[in-house]
Write a protein that holds these residues in place. Structure first.
Motif, PDB file in Angstrom:
ATOM      1  N   ASP A 143       0.868  -1.176   0.000  1.00  0.00           N
ATOM      2  CA  ASP A 143       0.000   0.000   0.000  1.00  0.00           C
ATOM      3  C   ASP A 143       0.903   1.224   0.000  1.00  0.00           C
ATOM      4  O   ASP A 143       1.525   1.556   1.010  1.00  0.00           O
ATOM      5  CB  ASP A 143      -0.913  -0.014   1.221  1.00  0.00           C
ATOM      6  N   GLU A 145       0.222   4.453  -0.331  1.00  0.00           N
ATOM      7  CA  GLU A 145      -0.264   5.689   0.268  1.00  0.00           C
ATOM      8  C   GLU A 145       0.377   6.027   1.629  1.00  0.00           C
ATOM      9  O   GLU A 145       0.851   7.137   1.825  1.00  0.00           O
ATOM     10  CB  GLU A 145      -1.782   5.661   0.399  1.00  0.00           C
ATOM     11  N   VAL A 148       4.243   7.170   1.197  1.00  0.00           N
ATOM     12  CA  VAL A 148       4.623   8.235   0.258  1.00  0.00           C
ATOM     13  C   VAL A 148       5.302   9.379   0.998  1.00  0.00           C
ATOM     14  O   VAL A 148       6.344   9.885   0.560  1.00  0.00           O
ATOM     15  CB  VAL A 148       3.395   8.738  -0.537  1.00  0.00           C
TER      16      VAL A 148
END
Length: 152
Positions: A143, A145, A148
């Motif tokens: 994942d 997200e 980041v």
């Protein structure tokens, strides 16, 4: 007599629970086997598709790379992706082939020959593609997200 009857009822209930549990285990095992067979068939079909593209494009690498990328992405249930290449003129990583929404937006913005005009990215560890390129291995991030802001 009543104690014997009660003990028999408890024993039968226990045997029934064990039998029901065994049936649930057998069903779960059958489901796992069906899924494994389905996955195996999907991989075999994907391999056949890629081999067909290779056979039909022996001198053109881009359709083969496109087919490999789409096949791998499909097997991984990925919504999109790029196969990147270092552009010789500036040493930047640029998508050579791609699929999915980000690729569609790149083509819409930069045209179908985006490899030559897209900005690309520097091959540094501050990007996922740069890290994979520099480390010469797959970098798997389930994942993206949450990482980041911290890693990329």
């Amino acid at each position: 007599m009543i104690d014997d009857l009660a003990a028999t009822v408890v024993r039968l209930q226990t045997e029934l629970r064990v039998a029901q549990g065994a049936e649930l285990v057998a069903r779960a095992e059958a489901d796992i086997l069906r899924q494994a067979l389905s996955d195996s068939e999907a991989r075999e079909t994907a391999l056949a598709d890629v081999l067909r593209v290779i056979a039909s494009s022996p001198n053109d690498l881009l359709p083969v790379l496109q087919s490999l990328l789409e096949t791998a992405g499909g097997l991984a249930d990925a919504p999109g992706g790029y196969l990147m290449q270092v552009r010789e003129r500036d040493g930047r990583l640029v998508g050579r082939v791609g699929y999915g929404e980000p690729h569609d937006m790149t083509v819409q913005r930069d045209g179908p020959d985006y490899f030559h005009v897209h900005e690309g990215i520097s091959p540094t560890r501050q990007s996922l593609a740069g890290r994979a390129f520099l480390e010469r291995q797959t970098v798997h991030v389930p994942d993206l997200e949450p990482v980041v802001e911290t890693d990329f």
